[in-house]
Design a protein around this motif. Structure first.
Motif: not given
Ligand code: PLP
Length: 463
Positions: A182, A127, A255, A258, A186, A125, A218, A100-102, A105, A215
């Motif tokens: 980003t 994380t 990620s 989304k 978010n 964000f 979206r 996943q996204g984190r 990162e 990032d």
């Molecule tokens: C802007 C942004 N970056 C990073 C993440 C992290 O992604 P993940 O939840 O897949 O680890 C999110 C998750 O909500 C996010 O909204």
């Protein structure tokens, strides 16, 4: 178009029941969960707007794609399909799948940061911030001043403050290994970043020899906002706009939960061969071999199809419009929200709605609890509970106290949104009676996920 009603551009083939609960049941669920919505069971939630992450409904094409998943450990066909889908939009040379996204990162920052470094962003964000701080580096938010004024209407409130970026890079020469941007922003209300801002931020970074990463969670929603709000983009497709967005930057974290419209997955992408090698080493250490990166072959297939579907104009028009629709109902009723409505969520300005609750009593957290108690709606606080805890353990009020109502993709329909509006207007009518909370027990980092609280005055709503 001849008719102006924007409809959900899909029909429903599979349904999942949702369950009504009584107010007493919800009260008991809250008590058991330590007044933390992350700890409430999903089956006790009627409309779940906790997050738009991983909660979308997959299409029949995605499910069909999953049946084609190649689960080979190395060199799976599904990886090459995934890689091609990502490259078609981003054009990056190296595509590293992550669970996943984190994870993207963690690998990126683990390969680039050392203690004392600074990583500017429009807004990190949670994380992203936590992963930067985990390396002993500073996560710096440099969003434009307009982005900090919830009621101000501005087309691109997610923009980076370019003057502040320039100053940071000049004053901290050698201390900034990379800059993040980003899209959409978010934590700043789901607000978009303009193409002009991405281009200019990139020019500043490159002048100082600093790479810039998106990032890009979206990216498609951001592309849609550019199409409808920025001069010169009305006739371009969301895909062309996304391609231009990625053309200005050196890499991206993503990620797929989304704008991949998948239930799990993500990627880290970049041009730099050297950095890619270091990141691949870390990927193997913790996620998996570079052609699966912690995902099943069928996940890679779902993402490949999702990345195509998310750029469909009918989908994006419906998606952005359904969020804006709720925003309009709330605004007309005098509920203060971040204006204009963001791409994936409505953000209620709890500081403006509940001025009688001090930030030290977590007004947005309290409001999110009341929405659950009264209507079975799960939202998320983006305020002092999420951001107030400093790395040294001290407490600092967040810049904004927001309650985010995030919309899963292709999941809820117009009548769900009408129900939501009804609950929100009811809660707005009793807002003077809402009371704050206090923390009973909290972990050291990312406390909002597991903190236990209690109503400060015995009840969330004072009669
Ligand atoms: C802007 C942004 N970056 C990073 C993440 C992290 O992604 P993940 O939840 O897949 O680890 C999110 C998750 O909500 C996010 O909204």
């Amino acid at each position: 178009m001849k008719f102006k009603t924007i409809i959900e551009p899909f029909r429903i083939k599979t349904v999942e029941p949702i369950r009504h609960t009584t107010r007493e049941e919800r009260e008991a669920a809250l008590r058991k969960a330590g007044y933390n919505l992350f700890q409430v069971k999903a089956e006790d939630v009627l409309i779940d707007l906790l997050t738009d992450s991983g909660t979308g409904a997959m299409s029949s094409a995605q499910w069909a794609g999953m049946m084609q998943g190649d689960e080979s450990y190395a060199g799976a066909r599904s990886f090459y399909r995934f890689e091609a889908a990502v490259q078609e939009i981003t054009n990056f040379k190296h595509i590293l799948p992550t669970h996943q996204g984190r994870a993207a990162e963690r690998i990126l920052f683990g390969s680039t940061l050392k203690a004392g470094d600074i990583v500017p962003s429009n807004t990190h964000f949670d994380t992203t911030r936590a992963n930067v701080e985990y390396r002993g580096a500073e996560a710096l938010d440099l969003v434009v001043p307009e982005g900090r004024q919830p009621d101000l209407i501005h087309p691109f409130k997610g923009n980076m403050d370019l003057g502040a970026l320039e100053r940071t890079l000049a004053e901290h020469d050698g201390q900034v290994p990379l800059v993040m941007l980003t899209v959409t922003n978010n934590s700043g209300g789901g607000q978009p970043v303009s193409m002009a801002n991405i281009r200019a931020a990139s020019e500043i970074c490159h002048k100082h020899g600093v790479p810039i990463f998106l990032d890009a969670c979206r990216f498609a929603e951001n592309a849609w906002f550019i199409k409808v709000r920025e001069d010169g983009y009305a006739d371009k497709t969301p895909k062309e706009i996304a391609q231009e967005m990625f053309s200005y930057v050196d890499g991206a974290t993503f990620s797929a939960k989304k704008d991949g419209i998948a239930n799990i997955g993500g990627f880290l992408a970049m041009h730099d061969d050297n950095l890619a090698q270091r990141c691949k080493n870390m990927l193997i250490l913790s996620e998996g071999f570079p052609t699966y990166g912690g995902l099943a072959g069928y996940d890679l297939e779902a993402i490949a199809v999702g990345l195509h579907e998310v750029l469909d104009e009918d989908y994006l028009r419906y998606r952005i419009r359904s969020v804006a629709y709720l925003g309009e109902v709330l605004t007309n009723a005098g509920v203060p929200i971040v204006q204009p409505p963001g791409g994936h969520a409505i953000y209620i300005d709890a500081l403006a709605m509940l001025p009688h609750i001090a930030q030290s009593e977590y007004p947005a957290w309290a409001l999110s609890l009341v929405l659950y108690l009264e209507g079975g709606i799960r939202s998320v606080e983006i305020g002092s509970m999420m951001f107030g805890q400093q790395p040294d353990g001290s407490e600092k009020p967040a810049a904004m106290e927001l309650v985010r109502l995030a919309f899963p993709r292709r999941v809820y329909t117009q009548s769900h949104v009408d129900y939501l509006a009804e609950v929100l207007l009811y809660v707005n009518g009793i807002k003077e009676q809402i009371r704050g909370v206090r923390i009973v027990d909290a972990p050291q980092v990312l406390r909002h996920f597991s903190v236990r609280c209690e109503p400060l005055y015995g009840e969330l709503i004072q009669s």
